[in-house]
Design a protein around this motif. Structure first.
Motif, short mmCIF file in Angstrom:
data_model
loop_
_atom_site.label_atom_id
_atom_site.label_comp_id
_atom_site.label_asym_id
_atom_site.label_seq_id
_atom_site.Cartn_x
_atom_site.Cartn_y
_atom_site.Cartn_z
N CYS A 21 14.89 11.25 11.05
CA CYS A 21 14.24 11.20 12.36
C CYS A 21 13.64 9.81 12.65
CB CYS A 21 13.14 12.25 12.47
SG CYS A 21 13.77 13.93 12.51
N CYS A 22 13.09 9.19 11.64
CA CYS A 22 12.49 7.87 11.79
C CYS A 22 13.54 6.82 12.12
CB CYS A 22 11.74 7.47 10.52
SG CYS A 22 12.74 7.57 9.01
N VAL A 23 14.72 6.94 11.52
CA VAL A 23 15.80 5.99 11.76
C VAL A 23 16.22 6.03 13.22
CG1 VAL A 23 18.18 5.42 11.15
CG2 VAL A 23 16.61 6.22 9.39
N LYS A 24 16.28 7.21 13.79
CA LYS A 24 16.74 7.38 15.17
C LYS A 24 15.80 6.74 16.19
CE LYS A 24 19.03 11.70 14.06
NZ LYS A 24 18.98 13.15 14.18
N VAL A 25 14.50 6.69 15.90
CA VAL A 25 13.54 6.18 16.89
C VAL A 25 13.13 4.73 16.68
CG1 VAL A 25 12.62 8.47 17.39
CG2 VAL A 25 11.51 7.04 15.66
N CYS A 26 13.49 4.13 15.58
CA CYS A 26 13.09 2.74 15.31
C CYS A 26 13.84 1.79 16.24
CB CYS A 26 13.33 2.36 13.86
SG CYS A 26 12.82 0.66 13.50
N GLN A 32 15.68 2.79 7.17
CA GLN A 32 16.94 3.43 6.84
C GLN A 32 16.70 4.49 5.78
OE1 GLN A 32 19.60 0.42 5.43
NE2 GLN A 32 19.57 -0.71 7.34
N VAL A 33 17.58 5.49 5.75
CA VAL A 33 17.53 6.48 4.67
C VAL A 33 18.31 5.88 3.51
CG1 VAL A 33 18.18 8.79 3.92
CG2 VAL A 33 17.23 8.44 6.20
N TRP A 34 17.64 5.74 2.40
CA TRP A 34 18.19 5.07 1.23
C TRP A 34 18.83 6.07 0.29
CZ3 TRP A 34 16.50 4.59 -4.04
CH2 TRP A 34 17.07 3.52 -4.72
N ARG A 35 20.13 5.93 0.09
CA ARG A 35 20.89 6.80 -0.82
C ARG A 35 20.73 8.29 -0.54
NH1 ARG A 35 20.68 3.99 -6.78
NH2 ARG A 35 21.48 2.00 -6.12
N GLY A 36 20.44 8.63 0.70
CA GLY A 36 20.29 10.02 1.08
C GLY A 36 19.10 10.72 0.47
N VAL A 37 18.16 9.93 -0.07
CA VAL A 37 17.03 10.51 -0.79
C VAL A 37 15.70 10.30 -0.07
CG1 VAL A 37 15.74 10.45 -2.97
CG2 VAL A 37 18.21 10.16 -2.98
N ARG A 38 15.48 9.09 0.46
CA ARG A 38 14.21 8.81 1.13
C ARG A 38 14.39 7.65 2.10
NH1 ARG A 38 11.49 4.26 -0.78
NH2 ARG A 38 12.41 3.38 -2.65
N ALA A 39 13.46 7.54 3.01
CA ALA A 39 13.47 6.44 3.97
C ALA A 39 12.87 5.19 3.32
CB ALA A 39 12.68 6.82 5.21
N ALA A 40 13.39 4.04 3.72
CA ALA A 40 12.87 2.77 3.23
C ALA A 40 12.71 1.84 4.42
CB ALA A 40 13.82 2.17 2.21
N VAL A 41 11.64 1.06 4.41
CA VAL A 41 11.32 0.15 5.51
C VAL A 41 11.66 -1.28 5.12
CG1 VAL A 41 9.48 -0.72 7.00
CG2 VAL A 41 9.46 1.67 6.26
#
Length: 68
Positions: A21-26, A32-41
């Motif tokens: 969700c965060c990726v879509k609104v930035c 970005q979602v990193w390796r499908g595990v967590r978001a990274a800034v």
């Protein structure tokens, strides 16, 4: 000369559910979602607008002030 304080998003990776969700609104593609595990800034791109933090359903993104 005044010190300019910068804001940036910080993700609690241990609680992130990688929903994206965060990726879509930035507006700057700074998260970005990193390796499908967590978001990274990407701190170099993030301006701390807070859109990702507001959109996060798990409330694991916070906006923090950092000195350059």
């Amino acid at each position: 000369m005044a010190v300019r304080i910068k804001r940036r998003a910080v993700v609690d990776g241990s609680l992130c559910v990688a929903c994206g969700c965060c990726v879509k609104v930035c507006p700057l593609s700074a998260i970005q979602v990193w390796r499908g595990v967590r978001a990274a800034v990407n701190a170099d791109k993030c301006v701390g607008c807070g859109k990702c933090a507001k959109e996060c359903p798990a409330s694991v993104i916070s906006i923090e002030e950092v000195q350059p």
